[in-house]
Design an enzyme around this catalytic site. Structure first.
Site, mmCIF file in Angstrom:
data_model
loop_
_atom_site.group_PDB
_atom_site.id
_atom_site.type_symbol
_atom_site.label_atom_id
_atom_site.label_comp_id
_atom_site.label_asym_id
_atom_site.label_seq_id
_atom_site.Cartn_x
_atom_site.Cartn_y
_atom_site.Cartn_z
ATOM 1 N N HIS A 41 33.950 44.710 46.701
ATOM 2 C CA HIS A 41 32.490 44.843 46.801
ATOM 3 C C HIS A 41 31.917 43.714 47.646
ATOM 4 O O HIS A 41 32.455 42.601 47.669
ATOM 5 C CB HIS A 41 31.810 44.928 45.432
ATOM 6 C CG HIS A 41 32.040 43.756 44.520
ATOM 7 N ND1 HIS A 41 31.281 42.616 44.580
ATOM 8 C CD2 HIS A 41 32.914 43.570 43.501
ATOM 9 C CE1 HIS A 41 31.686 41.773 43.648
ATOM 10 N NE2 HIS A 41 32.686 42.317 42.974
ATOM 11 N N ASP A 95 28.559 42.683 47.511
ATOM 12 C CA ASP A 95 27.477 41.904 46.899
ATOM 13 C C ASP A 95 28.027 40.829 45.969
ATOM 14 O O ASP A 95 29.180 40.893 45.534
ATOM 15 C CB ASP A 95 26.504 42.821 46.141
ATOM 16 C CG ASP A 95 27.168 43.574 44.998
ATOM 17 O OD1 ASP A 95 28.348 43.954 45.131
ATOM 18 O OD2 ASP A 95 26.515 43.778 43.952
ATOM 19 N N ASP A 114 34.683 36.065 43.647
ATOM 20 C CA ASP A 114 34.227 37.396 43.212
ATOM 21 C C ASP A 114 33.292 37.979 44.256
ATOM 22 O O ASP A 114 32.096 37.795 44.170
ATOM 23 C CB ASP A 114 33.544 37.268 41.854
ATOM 24 C CG ASP A 114 33.114 38.602 41.291
ATOM 25 O OD1 ASP A 114 33.538 39.645 41.818
ATOM 26 O OD2 ASP A 114 32.313 38.600 40.336
ATOM 27 N N GLU A 138 28.076 46.456 43.227
ATOM 28 C CA GLU A 138 28.985 46.414 42.081
ATOM 29 C C GLU A 138 28.409 45.544 40.967
ATOM 30 O O GLU A 138 28.568 45.826 39.801
ATOM 31 C CB GLU A 138 30.360 45.878 42.513
ATOM 32 C CG GLU A 138 31.446 46.061 41.460
ATOM 33 C CD GLU A 138 31.577 44.899 40.489
ATOM 34 O OE1 GLU A 138 32.326 45.048 39.523
ATOM 35 O OE2 GLU A 138 30.939 43.835 40.686
ATOM 36 N N GLU A 139 27.738 44.454 41.386
ATOM 37 C CA GLU A 139 27.240 43.503 40.385
ATOM 38 C C GLU A 139 26.079 44.060 39.562
ATOM 39 O O GLU A 139 25.699 43.475 38.557
ATOM 40 C CB GLU A 139 26.812 42.185 41.073
ATOM 41 C CG GLU A 139 27.940 41.467 41.808
ATOM 42 C CD GLU A 139 29.038 40.942 40.879
ATOM 43 O OE1 GLU A 139 28.961 41.187 39.667
ATOM 44 O OE2 GLU A 139 29.966 40.299 41.383
ATOM 45 N N GLU A 141 39.481 44.528 42.134
ATOM 46 C CA GLU A 141 39.459 43.125 41.733
ATOM 47 C C GLU A 141 40.040 42.918 40.339
ATOM 48 O O GLU A 141 40.110 43.835 39.526
ATOM 49 C CB GLU A 141 38.037 42.579 41.779
ATOM 50 C CG GLU A 141 37.126 43.118 40.720
ATOM 51 C CD GLU A 141 35.724 42.544 40.843
ATOM 52 O OE1 GLU A 141 35.560 41.332 40.733
ATOM 53 O OE2 GLU A 141 34.793 43.326 41.053
HETATM 54 ZN ZN LIG Z 1 33.463 41.416 41.269
#
Ligand SMILES: [Zn+2]
Length: 300
Positions: A108, A110, A141, A175-176, A203
């Site tokens: 992802h 973001d 991340d 995604e977040e 991830e």
């Molecule tokens: Zn992530």
């Protein structure tokens, strides 16, 4: 603060080996030269410096960055906006045998918000300290993973490797905040169906050291709302079957279950991913009433 410890070619090699086994490719390519390594780091820093933090990620810039990299690798590109302003970038390295299902490498674009005043270095500066640590939001991340995919493809291509299966790289938004306008829409689409994906790498957990852990499971959330009802009564008296008493029965049995699961982890008998974790996240109960505050012996 996110700090990617000693980012070096070992991370790249781990992914490379992983892909190699997926791609039935057994001859590892030689380690990158000093010059190649610094180029890898520079590209990574460039990606980290794009502020894609929620709630207003700069997807325009990240899309442009990914497309430019893809072009340098001669990958096929596709940008899809299932929701306007939320682009998914899909790259493809076609395989030699199109009848085989494909491999998808997802990441992802973001990142979660950051308060720069609480950071030693600016969260979008991608500063490298004297020990080789890179400081940036998204360094773990999960921009590092997206870039490792790219760098692994770069090295495989440079070695003259041709995959049998098609390889896809997806860079998805949001995604977040749940991924509803990103990967969720892709998973439901014909685009995804036509990709004929057999296996997806996504991830895992960030690692504070150089050990790269691989995960092969996914936890599934289950939100449970317990609503307790019961007999009403005077707040200063003892009586059976009140809503609160009934609620506590549920909470107590969940608490016992939680402790039994946690004990297994603490004893080293089970891993974090092998137990059911349950947490009480929110409690709303009772009716605020002067009755609850009264001293019955004084006020009756
Ligand atoms: Zn992530």
């Amino acid at each position: 603060m996110e700090k990617l410890c000693n980012f070096n070619h070992e991370f790249i090699i781990v992914h490379l080996l992983l892909f190699a086994s997926l791609l039935s490719f057994t001859n590892p390519t030689p380690s990158p030269t000093q010059d190649e390594q610094s180029q890898i780091i520079s590209r990574f820093q460039e990606y980290l410096r794009i502020n894609t933090s929620q709630p207003s990620p700069d997807y325009k810039k990240s899309t442009q960055f990914i497309l430019t990299l893809a072009e340098s690798l001669s990958l096929e590109t596709q940008v899809i906006e299932f929701v306007q302003g939320k682009p998914l970038v899909i790259l493809k390295w076609p395989g030699s045998d199109l009848s085989l299902p494909s491999i998808l490498l997802n990441s992802h674009t973001d990142v979660v918000p950051s308060e720069s005043s609480k950071w030693d270095y600016h969260p979008f500066g991608a500063h490298i300290d004297e020990n080789g640590n890179i400081f940036a939001r998204g360094s773990q991340d999960m921009k590092c993973v997206g870039m490792q995919y790219m760098e692994a493809v770069r090295r495989l291509k440079a070695s003259g490797f041709q995959p049998k299966r098609s390889l896809y790289l997806s860079f998805v938004p949001d995604e977040e905040i749940g991924g509803h306008d990103g990967l969720e829409k892709l998973a439901q689409s014909d685009v995804f169906k036509n990709m004929n994906v057999d296996i997806i790498l996504d991830e895992g957990l960030a690692s504070p050291n150089e050990n790269y852990r691989l995960f092969y499971g996914e936890r599934t959330p289950w939100w449970l709302v317990i609503k307790a009802t019961g007999a009403p009564g005077h707040g200063a008296k003892l009586y059976d079957n009140s809503a609160m008493e009934n609620l506590f029965k549920s909470i107590e049995s969940i608490r016992r279950f939680r402790a039994s699961q946690f004990d297994l982890v603490k004893a080293g008998l089970k891993g974090e991913g092998e137990v059911i974790s349950v947490n009480m996240a929110f409690l709303k109960a009772g009716t605020p009433s002067p009755t609850l505050m009264q001293n019955p012996w004084r006020n009756g």
